[in-house]
Design an enzyme around this catalytic site. Structure first.
Site, PDB file in Angstrom:
ATOM      1  N   THR A  47     102.784 -49.584  64.132  1.00 20.22           N
ATOM      2  CA  THR A  47     101.719 -49.171  65.272  1.00 20.22           C
ATOM      3  C   THR A  47     100.218 -48.946  64.433  1.00 20.22           C
ATOM      4  O   THR A  47     100.394 -49.353  63.022  1.00 20.22           O
ATOM      5  CB  THR A  47     102.028 -47.831  65.814  1.00 20.22           C
ATOM      6  OG1 THR A  47     101.689 -46.801  64.953  1.00 20.22           O
ATOM      7  CG2 THR A  47     103.431 -47.749  66.205  1.00 20.22           C
ATOM      8  N   CYS A  48      99.168 -48.330  65.052  1.00 21.20           N
ATOM      9  CA  CYS A  48      98.003 -48.645  64.314  1.00 21.20           C
ATOM     10  C   CYS A  48      98.135 -47.487  63.611  1.00 21.20           C
ATOM     11  O   CYS A  48      97.108 -47.302  62.625  1.00 21.20           O
ATOM     12  CB  CYS A  48      97.101 -48.190  65.561  1.00 21.20           C
ATOM     13  SG  CYS A  48      96.781 -46.731  66.429  1.00 21.20           S
ATOM     14  N   GLU A 126      99.895 -38.809  73.062  1.00 15.95           N
ATOM     15  CA  GLU A 126      99.662 -40.205  73.375  1.00 15.95           C
ATOM     16  C   GLU A 126     100.948 -40.778  74.145  1.00 15.95           C
ATOM     17  O   GLU A 126     101.924 -40.561  73.607  1.00 15.95           O
ATOM     18  CB  GLU A 126      99.098 -40.922  72.500  1.00 15.95           C
ATOM     19  CG  GLU A 126     100.101 -41.309  71.339  1.00 15.95           C
ATOM     20  CD  GLU A 126      99.844 -42.764  70.431  1.00 15.95           C
ATOM     21  OE1 GLU A 126      99.105 -43.337  71.036  1.00 15.95           O
ATOM     22  OE2 GLU A 126     100.264 -42.532  69.296  1.00 15.95           O
ATOM     23  N   ALA A 206      96.259 -54.276  74.078  1.00 18.24           N
ATOM     24  CA  ALA A 206      94.919 -54.719  74.485  1.00 18.24           C
ATOM     25  C   ALA A 206      95.070 -54.293  76.117  1.00 18.24           C
ATOM     26  O   ALA A 206      94.205 -53.793  76.769  1.00 18.24           O
ATOM     27  CB  ALA A 206      94.738 -56.238  74.559  1.00 18.24           C
TER      28      ALA A 206
END
Length: 440
Positions: A47-48, A126, A206
């Site tokens: 992930t980020c 999150e 996105a």
């Protein structure tokens, strides 16, 4: 069998080091199972702000997956995986190995459940992480590198995430990386209803970004993809496709980059506070950097804005660039440009709002109960495998004893009664002993 996890995340590394470590490792799960003989299954979660590898390793056929394996076996498996990662990411093997926190047995379960529930996230609570965990399992399915143990582990982690979301207030306020970034961007922008936003990238994040923009009241949303997927994404998300990046940037007040296709090529460095900055391979050529959104594109776009506005007012209108990609999409030099605000993951990390202790405590209680239940079920499953073999062995022995008694003149019925009376109590005692030993 044994469960092992290797974790590199925002807790252990700065984001630049994490970015370098994950470079070129998108198909790592299949390579791990193919190249490491004792590893039967692998799920890779990227992930980020984290890169994790979950392994199902064949260390001892008599052990169940939640037992803590011998350290030498763990290190052998972990070193093999780190070696593969080092080649893919262009990082020295010792540096790659040092970057990971290794967990085994029940610690793997607790950690994954925390990750899937958002309790270990850069922005605690999150919800996007649950989708990323699900996607990592789906990728393992597609590559045919998952196993029964990993399947049960990940499915239960996702169920725990749902339970925490429904039973607590952990994610009630829509906390996420993109929501924090938008809050930071808000003072620089017009009213949300007047904002023109460009999303760069068409992946799962996105989609979450478009949803977050709409939740803030943004109506003018466009999308650009360097890989040509903008039109399909636009159709499925009811946004406008952009086919020239400079044109899209010129029209946007807010640019959100989440493609993750930018970053380094050539020699790589990994930064560690203890070990320092070390080149990966001396023979590699000098490092080059490419970005999806570079400073030149911003300059060209702002020039276009000036011409469109036919005056100074258009040129001075501020823009915000939000880079949500771990592998940077936006050139960091954009931050030095007048009238442009750059918000990246490091900025988000420094501005994550606190969450109430009661909320986190409630979520951790639900998680703890889920871990206990999962661990007990897995131990019972492992016990049942051993008990099945034990019963089969006893039944074979009883059959032989019955045949011997029949040869000695007993009827088959009498022989069965005698053998069962003699053997069954001992078999039951051993079954209970096995079950008790697994549940300790």
């Amino acid at each position: 069998m044994a469960l092992i996890s290797m974790t590199a995340s925002h807790h252990e590394l700065d984001l630049e080091s994490l970015e370098q470590l994950t470079r070129g490792t998108h198909a790592m799960g299949k390579s791990i199972v193919t190249d490491c003989a004792r590893i039967n299954g692998s799920v890779v979660l990227s992930t980020c702000n984290r890169f994790e590898v979950y392994l199902d390793v064949d260390l001892d056929s008599s052990a169940h997956s939640l037992e803590r394996p011998d350290d030498k076996y763990v290190e052998h498996a972990v070193s093999g995986v780190a070696q593969l990662i080092s080649y893919a990411a262009n990082v020295e093997p010792a540096r790659a190995r040092h970057a990971f926190t290794v967990r085994t047995g029940e610690d793997v379960v607790t950690h994954l459940f925390k990750v899937a529930s958002g309790l270990d996230s850069l922005v605690v609570g999150e919800r996007e992480i649950a989708g990323q965990v699900r996607k990592s399992l789906q990728s393992a399915h597609a590559d045919q590198v998952t196993t029964g143990s990993l399947e049960r582990l990940f499915q239960r982690a996702l169920r725990t995430s749902k339970n925490i979301a429904s039973q607590t207030q952990l994610s009630a306020d829509g906390r996420s990386v993109v929501s924090v970034a938008l809050k930071l961007a808000e003072p620089t922008l017009p009213d949300w209803g007047s904002v023109s936003a460009l999303v760069v990238g068409t992946g799962a994040y996105a989609g979450a970004t478009v949803a977050a923009l709409r939740a803030h009241g943004v109506r003018d949303i466009s999308v650009y993809s360097g890989s040509g997927r903008a039109e399909a994404f636009a159709d499925s998300h009811q946004v406008v496709p952009v086919f020239e990046l400079t044109e899209g940037v010129a029209d946007a007040d807010l640019i959100l980059c989440c493609s993750g296709t930018g970053g380094r090529a050539g020699k790589s460095l990994i930064v560690d506070d203890t070990l320092g900055v070390v080149p990966a391979r001396e023979e590699e050529p000098h490092s080059t950097v490419s970005y999806v959104l570079d400073a030149a594109s911003i300059v060209a776009a702002r020039q276009a804005r000036t011409e469109q506005a036919a005056g100074l007012e258009g040129a001075q209108r501020r823009q915000v660039v939000v880079d949500l990609a771990l592998h940077r999409d936006a050139d960091p030099r954009i931050a030095d440009m007048d009238s442009v605000l750059l918000i990246d993951l490091s900025t988000v990390r420094a501005n994550v709002p606190d969450i109430g202790e009661d909320t986190v405590g409630h979520a951790e209680l639900v998680l703890h109960e889920s871990v206990e239940e999962y661990v007990e079920l897995e131990k019972l499953r492992a016990a049942d495998v051993v008990i099945t073999r034990l019963v089969e062995s006893f039944n074979q022995a009883k059959t032989q004893q019955i045949l011997e008694l029949v040869r000695d003149g007993f009827t088959e019925e009498d022989a069965k009664v005698r053998v069962n009376k003699a053997v069954n109590p001992e078999m039951h005692k051993l079954i209970m002993k096995v079950r008790s030993s697994f549940l300790r």
